[in-house]
Design a protein around this motif. Structure first.
Motif, PDB file in Angstrom:
ATOM      1  N   UNK A   1      -1.025  -6.873  -9.422  1.00 32.73           N
ATOM      2  CA  UNK A   1      -2.318  -6.197  -9.465  1.00 32.73           C
ATOM      3  C   UNK A   1      -2.279  -4.934  -8.617  1.00 32.73           C
ATOM      4  N   UNK A   2      -2.869  -3.880  -9.158  1.00 33.52           N
ATOM      5  CA  UNK A   2      -3.033  -2.629  -8.421  1.00 33.52           C
ATOM      6  C   UNK A   2      -4.531  -2.396  -8.273  1.00 33.52           C
ATOM      7  N   UNK A   3      -4.966  -2.246  -7.032  1.00 31.05           N
ATOM      8  CA  UNK A   3      -6.369  -1.955  -6.748  1.00 31.05           C
ATOM      9  C   UNK A   3      -6.436  -0.573  -6.121  1.00 31.05           C
ATOM     10  N   UNK A   4      -7.398   0.226  -6.568  1.00 31.17           N
ATOM     11  CA  UNK A   4      -7.517   1.584  -6.034  1.00 31.17           C
ATOM     12  C   UNK A   4      -8.925   2.096  -6.184  1.00 31.17           C
TER      13      UNK A   4
ATOM     14  N   UNK B   1      -4.944   6.888 -10.077  1.00 31.74           N
ATOM     15  CA  UNK B   1      -5.361   6.258 -11.323  1.00 31.74           C
ATOM     16  C   UNK B   1      -4.425   6.581 -12.489  1.00 31.74           C
ATOM     17  N   UNK B   2      -3.627   7.616 -12.359  1.00 29.86           N
ATOM     18  CA  UNK B   2      -2.674   7.971 -13.416  1.00 29.86           C
ATOM     19  C   UNK B   2      -1.422   7.097 -13.379  1.00 29.86           C
TER      20      UNK B   2
ATOM     21  N   UNK C   1       0.852  -1.191   0.000  1.00 25.92           N
ATOM     22  CA  UNK C   1       0.000   0.000   0.000  1.00 25.92           C
ATOM     23  C   UNK C   1       0.880   1.230   0.000  1.00 25.92           C
ATOM     24  N   UNK C   2       0.375   2.278  -0.573  1.00 28.12           N
ATOM     25  CA  UNK C   2       1.118   3.532  -0.562  1.00 28.12           C
ATOM     26  C   UNK C   2       0.255   4.608   0.068  1.00 28.12           C
TER      27      UNK C   2
ATOM     28  N   UNK D   1     -16.148   2.336  -4.813  1.00 28.47           N
ATOM     29  CA  UNK D   1     -15.981   1.769  -6.149  1.00 28.47           C
ATOM     30  C   UNK D   1     -14.505   1.798  -6.508  1.00 28.47           C
ATOM     31  N   UNK D   2     -13.993   0.669  -6.933  1.00 28.64           N
ATOM     32  CA  UNK D   2     -12.574   0.592  -7.218  1.00 28.64           C
ATOM     33  C   UNK D   2     -12.265   0.120  -8.621  1.00 28.64           C
ATOM     34  N   UNK D   3     -11.020   0.293  -9.004  1.00 29.85           N
ATOM     35  CA  UNK D   3     -10.492  -0.172 -10.292  1.00 29.85           C
ATOM     36  C   UNK D   3      -9.441  -1.243 -10.025  1.00 29.85           C
TER      37      UNK D   3
END
Length: 95
Positions: free
Chosen positions: A44-47, A55-56, A9-10, A82-84
């Motif tokens: 995988x990146x979830x955000x 998102x960039x 996590x960041x 809601x995530x991507x």
């Protein structure tokens, strides 16, 4: 490792944003996982969708948007829940 994820996590202080620190950290973690952990085939990146700064980052790493998901286990930035989901695979990285 099987299908167990490695989670990272960041969190950046607000006075340290927009300096590419998060991009550099995500790139380093992705590269290290795909270079030094031979059983890792996919990172995988979830955000949260509403976090446009985050998102960039995945496109800069060569990640592909795989879809959207409800955020149940992630702390929500704007509380939209809601995530991507973005992913980089070993194959995609080397091609």
């Amino acid at each position: 490792m099987g299908s167990s994820p490695i989670v990272s996590a960041k969190v950046l202080r607000t006075d340290r944003t927009r300096r590419s620190y998060a991009t550099a950290a995500a790139r380093s973690l992705t590269d290290a996982a795909l270079t030094y952990l031979p059983r890792v085939r996919r990172v995988v990146i979830r955000m949260e969708q509403a976090n446009t700064a985050s998102a960039a980052i995945p496109p800069k790493l060569g990640s592909t948007l795989e879809g959207e998901e409800a955020l149940r286990d992630l702390k929500s930035f704007a509380d939209t829940r809601q995530g991507c989901v973005w992913a980089t695979t070993r194959r995609r990285r080397t091609s």
